[in-house]
Enzyme design. Structure first.
Site, mmCIF file in Angstrom:
data_model
loop_
_atom_site.group_PDB
_atom_site.id
_atom_site.type_symbol
_atom_site.label_atom_id
_atom_site.label_comp_id
_atom_site.label_asym_id
_atom_site.label_seq_id
_atom_site.Cartn_x
_atom_site.Cartn_y
_atom_site.Cartn_z
ATOM 1 N N ASP A 179 47.287 44.269 41.234
ATOM 2 C CA ASP A 179 46.994 43.301 40.184
ATOM 3 C C ASP A 179 45.489 43.225 39.938
ATOM 4 O O ASP A 179 44.693 43.850 40.631
ATOM 5 C CB ASP A 179 47.589 41.930 40.514
ATOM 6 N N MET A 231 43.564 29.039 40.378
ATOM 7 C CA MET A 231 43.901 29.173 38.946
ATOM 8 C C MET A 231 43.818 27.823 38.235
ATOM 9 O O MET A 231 44.675 27.472 37.423
ATOM 10 C CB MET A 231 45.311 29.777 38.796
ATOM 11 N N LYS A 259 48.128 40.341 36.137
ATOM 12 C CA LYS A 259 48.377 39.233 35.228
ATOM 13 C C LYS A 259 47.108 38.413 35.102
ATOM 14 O O LYS A 259 46.399 38.185 36.076
ATOM 15 C CB LYS A 259 49.513 38.350 35.755
#
Length: 471
Positions: free
Chosen positions: A247, A382, A269
């Site tokens: 990722d 995040m 992502k």
């Protein structure tokens, strides 16, 4: 080549050691591990050797050296602080064609002790021919880190199948190819995971022309970015991969450690821009493993902490594919350590909560009263997109607007940036922070100014880091 490398079988053979101090004890430990029958000539014995003597693990011949003691021995070692005696032992043993080693005196050695990596029955010996023993030791330490601890057990199992393989394959080239497949395939992975019985069944199937075409999936935590934080097991697995799915959080320097001829597929992502849907990633993992490939799924941080690694392995389990997990250093632990922010401290915080800023749309509401408790640290993954909501919710439910906060961008990497301020400034800090970023909320942030060692290294020219304080 100054010395011919040899591995001597010392089981039950007499070896004479002249000297009874700590240096002699270290050599005797090696001799005993090899099964030698140790005989000593020394004025006195150190406590460690006295204990072995009482246990009848060695024989104390005399308090002085006598050339007659050389009769019938296999090797001779001189380990005293008497240079004249050491020289006498060497000259006498050499005249009788006995292999002799005078410790730390390379010219008086007809054999030398190498640095050893012991994965018995697999043993690796390293020597600089006595010219640079510290260099040999450093190389040994590097090999110790790279060679899995289970290699010895794998060699033992392979030894049990050696005759079977010889009977099955008459040509040496066929036997070699069989073992290359085994040591790079499912057998090796099963041994590493401790599934010895399954590993033996795998050898039997492949020996009987029933190769298992099914591969495996290995979930590896790549850590927060600095390749030095990758675990040894993670590095070993990456070197054996047929294909690697990674990722965007995996740093370039970690990707550089992947096996050169492995296929690499980015399934990363980013918020608002999913390049590969999770379900498609799950299907890809299963499809590749069913083709017989060793699939390494490389995920930033730790795969089981907000990494959706559990979902991916559920797909593997449902498809009947064997899998392993190699944990990694999660961003909250790595980034805060490099920023000099302890997650807990008895003067500021007795607990820490790991929180994700992204939840399922149908998930339960946020428990703001619990999050807003004082004397605890919040590490929010995040969370930059929802920084305003986080700040507002915590202040409304009792957390002081002046609570220290930090936004750590690209933690542990050479371009790490740390922005500090207060809870009421969190939205502005997050808006100006590069991603990926970790939000840290709590009084422990005040320690950043004292403990930011990674920043200080940058000022010395070894790293780059930026620190901005909006308080």
């Amino acid at each position: 080549m100054d010395y011919l490398p040899l591995f001597a079988d010392l089981k039950g053979r007499p070896v004479l050691v002249v000297g009874g101090g700590d240096i002699a004890a270290r050599k005797i430990e090696l001799l005993r591990r090899a099964g030698a029958r140790v005989q000593i000539a020394a004025r006195e014995l150190c406590p460690e050797l006295h204990e072995l003597l009482e246990m009848q693990q060695l024989e104390w011949l005399a308090t002085h050296f006598d050339p007659a003691q050389l009769d019938g021995v296999f090797l001779v070692i001189a380990a005293t602080d008497d240079n004249t005696l050491n020289a006498q032992v060497f000259e006498t043993a050499n005249a009788r064609q006995k292999l002799v080693n005078v410790v730390d005196d390379q010219p008086k050695c007809s054999f030398i002790f190498p640095s050893i990596v012991d994965r018995s029955p697999l043993v690796v010996a390293i020597s600089s021919s006595g010219t640079a023993p510290v260099l040999a030791r450093m190389l040994r330490e590097k090999l110790e880190a790279l060679l899995p601890a289970n290699l010895g057990q794998m060699a033992e199992v392979a030894g049990q199948w050696r005759d079977k393989v010889k009977q099955r394959f008459t040509r040496m080239s066929d036997r070699r190819r069989f073992w290359e497949r085994a040591f790079n395939g499912l057998f090796a992975s099963q041994m590493a995971a401790g599934n010895v019985n399954e590993a033996k069944l795998t050898l039997d199937r492949e020996l009987n022309d029933e190769p298992n075409q099914q591969g495996e999936i290995i979930l590896v935590g790549a850590g927060p970015g600095d390749s030095g934080l990758l675990t040894l097991r993670g590095l070993q697995v990456m070197q054996l991969a047929d294909v690697v799915l990674y990722d965007h959080l995996v740093s370039d320097e970690v990707l550089e450690l992947v096996r050169r001829d492995a296929d690499r597929i980015c399934v990363g992502k980013r918020a608002g821009a999913h390049s590969v849907p999770q379900e498609e990633t799950n299907q890809m993992l299963v499809k590749l493993a069913l083709q017989g490939k060793r699939v390494v799924r490389l995920k930033g941080g730790d795969p089981f902490i907000f990494g959706r690694g559990g979902e991916e392995l559920q797909a593997a389990q449902q498809a009947g594919i064997p899998f392993q997990v190699v944990p990694g250093i999660t961003a909250a632990a790595g980034a805060t350590a490099y920023a000099g922010i302890p997650l807990t401290h008895r003067d500021y915080a007795q607990s820490v909560l790991f929180i994700t800023g992204h939840c399922r749309p149908d998930g339960d509401g946020i428990d703001w009263p619990s999050l807003a408790r004082a004397r605890q640290t919040l590490a929010i993954y995040m969370g930059t997109v929802k920084a305003a909501e986080i700040s507002e919710g915590l202040i409304q439910h009792g957390r002081a607007a002046s609570t220290p906060v930090a936004v750590i961008s690209r933690g542990t990497r050479q371009d790490q940036q740390v922005l500090t301020g207060t809870l009421e400034q969190l939205e502005a800090l997050a808006a100006s922070a590069p991603t990926p970023a970790l939000l840290v909320i709590g009084e422990v942030v005040n320690l950043h100014g004292q403990l930011a060692w990674f920043q200080h290294s940058a000022q010395q020219g070894t790293r780059e880091s930026a620190v901005v304080n909006l308080a």
